[in-house]
Design a protein around this motif. Sequence first.
Motif, PDB file in Angstrom:
ATOM      1  N   ALA A 168     -77.150  38.113 -16.731  1.00 32.24           N
ATOM      2  CA  ALA A 168     -78.312  38.087 -15.850  1.00 32.24           C
ATOM      3  C   ALA A 168     -78.446  39.396 -15.081  1.00 32.24           C
ATOM      4  O   ALA A 168     -79.541  39.900 -14.859  1.00 32.24           O
ATOM      5  CB  ALA A 168     -78.201  36.913 -14.864  1.00 32.24           C
ATOM      6  N   ARG A 169     -77.307  39.937 -14.656  1.00 31.98           N
ATOM      7  CA  ARG A 169     -77.366  41.178 -13.875  1.00 31.98           C
ATOM      8  C   ARG A 169     -77.750  42.358 -14.741  1.00 31.98           C
ATOM      9  O   ARG A 169     -78.379  43.312 -14.272  1.00 31.98           O
ATOM     10  CB  ARG A 169     -76.027  41.433 -13.204  1.00 31.98           C
ATOM     11  N   ARG A 170     -77.327  42.331 -16.005  1.00 31.95           N
ATOM     12  CA  ARG A 170     -77.698  43.450 -16.890  1.00 31.95           C
ATOM     13  C   ARG A 170     -78.613  42.926 -17.978  1.00 31.95           C
ATOM     14  O   ARG A 170     -78.260  42.920 -19.153  1.00 31.95           O
ATOM     15  CB  ARG A 170     -76.449  44.048 -17.535  1.00 31.95           C
ATOM     16  N   ARG A 171     -79.761  42.458 -17.561  1.00 31.77           N
ATOM     17  CA  ARG A 171     -80.734  41.904 -18.483  1.00 31.77           C
ATOM     18  C   ARG A 171     -81.101  42.917 -19.564  1.00 31.77           C
ATOM     19  O   ARG A 171     -81.308  44.095 -19.277  1.00 31.77           O
ATOM     20  CB  ARG A 171     -82.011  41.552 -17.719  1.00 31.77           C
ATOM     21  N   ILE A 230     -81.006  34.658 -13.142  1.00 30.10           N
ATOM     22  CA  ILE A 230     -82.121  35.611 -13.175  1.00 30.10           C
ATOM     23  C   ILE A 230     -83.182  35.197 -12.165  1.00 30.10           C
ATOM     24  O   ILE A 230     -83.692  36.011 -11.395  1.00 30.10           O
ATOM     25  CB  ILE A 230     -82.714  35.701 -14.602  1.00 30.10           C
ATOM     26  N   THR A 231     -83.491  33.892 -12.140  1.00 29.87           N
ATOM     27  CA  THR A 231     -84.466  33.387 -11.175  1.00 29.87           C
ATOM     28  C   THR A 231     -84.027  33.711  -9.752  1.00 29.87           C
ATOM     29  O   THR A 231     -84.819  34.208  -8.938  1.00 29.87           O
ATOM     30  CB  THR A 231     -84.606  31.860 -11.315  1.00 29.87           C
ATOM     31  N   ASP A 281     -86.773  36.179  -2.926  1.00 25.25           N
ATOM     32  CA  ASP A 281     -86.979  36.983  -1.723  1.00 25.25           C
ATOM     33  C   ASP A 281     -85.714  37.119  -0.890  1.00 25.25           C
ATOM     34  O   ASP A 281     -85.455  38.164  -0.305  1.00 25.25           O
ATOM     35  CB  ASP A 281     -88.079  36.345  -0.848  1.00 25.25           C
ATOM     36  N   TYR A 282     -84.924  36.023  -0.829  1.00 25.88           N
ATOM     37  CA  TYR A 282     -83.748  36.095   0.046  1.00 25.88           C
ATOM     38  C   TYR A 282     -82.722  37.089  -0.483  1.00 25.88           C
ATOM     39  O   TYR A 282     -81.908  37.611   0.276  1.00 25.88           O
ATOM     40  CB  TYR A 282     -83.124  34.709   0.255  1.00 25.88           C
ATOM     41  N   VAL A 283     -82.759  37.353  -1.797  1.00 26.13           N
ATOM     42  CA  VAL A 283     -81.870  38.367  -2.362  1.00 26.13           C
ATOM     43  C   VAL A 283     -82.299  39.758  -1.879  1.00 26.13           C
ATOM     44  O   VAL A 283     -81.468  40.590  -1.527  1.00 26.13           O
ATOM     45  CB  VAL A 283     -81.866  38.293  -3.905  1.00 26.13           C
ATOM     46  N   ARG A 308     -72.163  35.677  -2.899  1.00 29.67           N
ATOM     47  CA  ARG A 308     -72.375  34.925  -1.665  1.00 29.67           C
ATOM     48  C   ARG A 308     -73.776  34.328  -1.587  1.00 29.67           C
ATOM     49  O   ARG A 308     -73.991  33.331  -0.927  1.00 29.67           O
ATOM     50  CB  ARG A 308     -72.149  35.812  -0.440  1.00 29.67           C
ATOM     51  N   HIS A 309     -74.750  34.996  -2.203  1.00 26.01           N
ATOM     52  CA  HIS A 309     -76.129  34.535  -2.032  1.00 26.01           C
ATOM     53  C   HIS A 309     -76.687  33.843  -3.278  1.00 26.01           C
ATOM     54  O   HIS A 309     -77.036  32.673  -3.245  1.00 26.01           O
ATOM     55  CB  HIS A 309     -77.027  35.701  -1.618  1.00 26.01           C
ATOM     56  N   ALA A 310     -76.745  34.577  -4.391  1.00 22.82           N
ATOM     57  CA  ALA A 310     -77.430  34.031  -5.566  1.00 22.82           C
ATOM     58  C   ALA A 310     -76.614  32.930  -6.246  1.00 22.82           C
ATOM     59  O   ALA A 310     -77.170  31.947  -6.724  1.00 22.82           O
ATOM     60  CB  ALA A 310     -77.733  35.151  -6.556  1.00 22.82           C
ATOM     61  N   PHE A 311     -75.285  33.080  -6.245  1.00 24.53           N
ATOM     62  CA  PHE A 311     -74.460  32.170  -7.034  1.00 24.53           C
ATOM     63  C   PHE A 311     -74.651  30.704  -6.627  1.00 24.53           C
ATOM     64  O   PHE A 311     -74.902  29.841  -7.454  1.00 24.53           O
ATOM     65  CB  PHE A 311     -72.990  32.556  -6.912  1.00 24.53           C
ATOM     66  N   ARG A 312     -74.553  30.441  -5.324  1.00 22.95           N
ATOM     67  CA  ARG A 312     -74.616  29.049  -4.885  1.00 22.95           C
ATOM     68  C   ARG A 312     -75.992  28.443  -5.164  1.00 22.95           C
ATOM     69  O   ARG A 312     -76.103  27.277  -5.532  1.00 22.95           O
ATOM     70  CB  ARG A 312     -74.296  28.969  -3.393  1.00 22.95           C
ATOM     71  N   ASN A 313     -77.030  29.258  -5.030  1.00 19.90           N
ATOM     72  CA  ASN A 313     -78.369  28.761  -5.354  1.00 19.90           C
ATOM     73  C   ASN A 313     -78.523  28.500  -6.843  1.00 19.90           C
ATOM     74  O   ASN A 313     -79.198  27.557  -7.249  1.00 19.90           O
ATOM     75  CB  ASN A 313     -79.420  29.772  -4.893  1.00 19.90           C
ATOM     76  N   SER A 314     -77.889  29.352  -7.647  1.00 15.10           N
ATOM     77  CA  SER A 314     -78.042  29.200  -9.101  1.00 15.10           C
ATOM     78  C   SER A 314     -77.286  27.967  -9.594  1.00 15.10           C
ATOM     79  O   SER A 314     -77.582  27.435 -10.661  1.00 15.10           O
ATOM     80  CB  SER A 314     -77.529  30.444  -9.830  1.00 15.10           C
TER      81      SER A 314
END
Lengths: 319, 328
Positions: free
Chosen positions: A125-128, A210-211, A216-218, A234-240
């Motif tokens: 996802a980080r290196r799409r 990816i989503t 926005d919070y990212v 800390r941010h994207a992982f828990r939401n994903s």
Amino acid sequence: MGAFLVRRLSINVLVFFLITIAVFALVHKTPGDPIAMQIPADQLNSGSADFIAQKRAELGLDRSLVVQYWHWLTNALHGDLGYSLLNGRPVTELLGERIGPTIELMGVGLLISLLIAFPLGILAARRRNSWLDYGATVVSLGSVSIPVFFVALIVIYVFTLKFQWFPSSGISDPTNPGLLDSLHHLVLPALILGFGNSGPFMRYVRSSMITELDADYVRTANAKGASPRRVVLRHAFRNSLIPVLTVIATNLPQLLAGAVVIEQVFAWPGMGQLAVSSVNQHDYSVIVGFALLIAIIVLLSNLLADVLYTVVDPRVRLR
Amino acid sequence: MTEPLLQIKGLSVDFRTDDGVVHAVTDVSLAVQPGEIVAIVGESGSGKTVTAMSVLRLLPKAAEVSADAIAFRGTDLRTLSAARLRAIRGGPVGMIFQDPMTALNPVMTIGGQVAEAVLLHQRRPDRKAAWRRAVELLGLVGVPDPAERVKQYPHEFSGGMRQRAMIAMAIANDPDLIIADEPTTALDVTIQAQVLALLRKAQAETGAATILITHDLGVVAELADRVVVMYAGRVVESAGVRELFAVPRHPYTKGLLASLPRMDLDVDQLDPIPGNPPNMAAPPAGCPFHPRCPLARDRCRTELPPLLEIGVGRSSACHFHDELAVTA
């Protein structure tokens, strides 16, 4: 939370009843007869029919399905799932000694599939659209499209026959028992099961990540000066995790199905092996008991997923 | 004049899309003096947000940014290493985003997010101190009962309260520059006024220069010292707020002001600007505003007007700005 659990459990009990009825009816309506199955074909003669009828009467198989079901259900509610038609041992005992190895194989297999899926999915996802992303796609497609028994045969050929690194049969070596020996036996079947299930997990982790990385919070986290690593973990992982949890929970039956095949190939003394042999032998009570146990596992894992939502997502309150 | 706090020169930002290259921002120059409040005004798609985001390199990877200079306190932000850029993000430069509903992490407590802004810029990270500071900051921005509400999640906050938390994060490290992207747009009108008052208070207390991105001229009149008007990715007029409101020297600015409801005059109807903003993948030839401009003539259809200095601290990109000076 308490009220939620009570309601969900009572719904599950209802589902559970429906499952027993369906399984019971299906199993008893399949063509073939457990008594006849035990008589070699060349020894069947004109007298066999009477013998089979007599045996069926002894076992209560001649009574109507409704009566048989009622009988089974009242016993089941007292914790008695009947006896194997083949060897007369209690079904609970048979399942009891088989469930451990299967849970072990499934648990470690699930862990391995997540250990493959999460790092790979997050990196992709980080290196799409990088070579890494495409590589991960190929690996996940491979894991989905190559049947586990085929992978298992190749792996056995390479790691057992060629290199002789790992055993390919059984759960332990009776002459040399111990934790290391058990792990040694677990490596190949668990790896194959884990790999086979990692594909869909990885794809979901990737797309969910990816989503979230576009959210926005990212951008807010970046604007605060958070490092890319911190933004992801800390941010994207828990939401994903929120959508991925559903996928994992609904894939557990798939994992179990995979375990059944792998138990055959690796002579793993689990429930899968037991289920296949009892289906072949029309061992009704064992089949029904097995189906029941699977239903419990699936219902409980879905319940667990719902509870986990509340841990991951503070917006979800179970009512 | 002292050295500007922020200096942007010749900024252009392109996005490659399936419909061709979109020139979101073209040749924008902007200087912000210490303590000054500069408003960037324009319609959606005029490039005002893209301009502001490019300062801290917060645009998505697809954006192709080129500039002769983007300097903060003399430091070139275009080539700064990622690690040193992070020290500036959220430190001396704080940002406030438009939609507090989505700009806060839904699964992290408000306190956790405000404390994170503090923690990331502490020389020796101290969680407890960062948390105490978060409570203090939330109290400062007017969140009632901050010691309790730090433990809550964004969905337990109203829109206005969330925007207060955003402002708390932006001012956490006593910034020299605050970039506020449409800070009041997503809020109820009654809350807008409160948040504006808070922004003014935060600005006064920190002494930070502010870039205020908005399409709301009411907000501009309320807060700004200087106004930069953008249209179709370019600066079309730049002036002190009084001068601009008194005598707009670009027909677009004039149109914006005319479409504003007035309390002091008895006007029968509002006077909107006709037409729509141009398609940025295929902007019109000549002056990008000419299809909607009441002053447009042949020259405007072929010749792009340059942004020219037309007075002290004042510039306009209109061939006929002189006529506006007379008619107003």
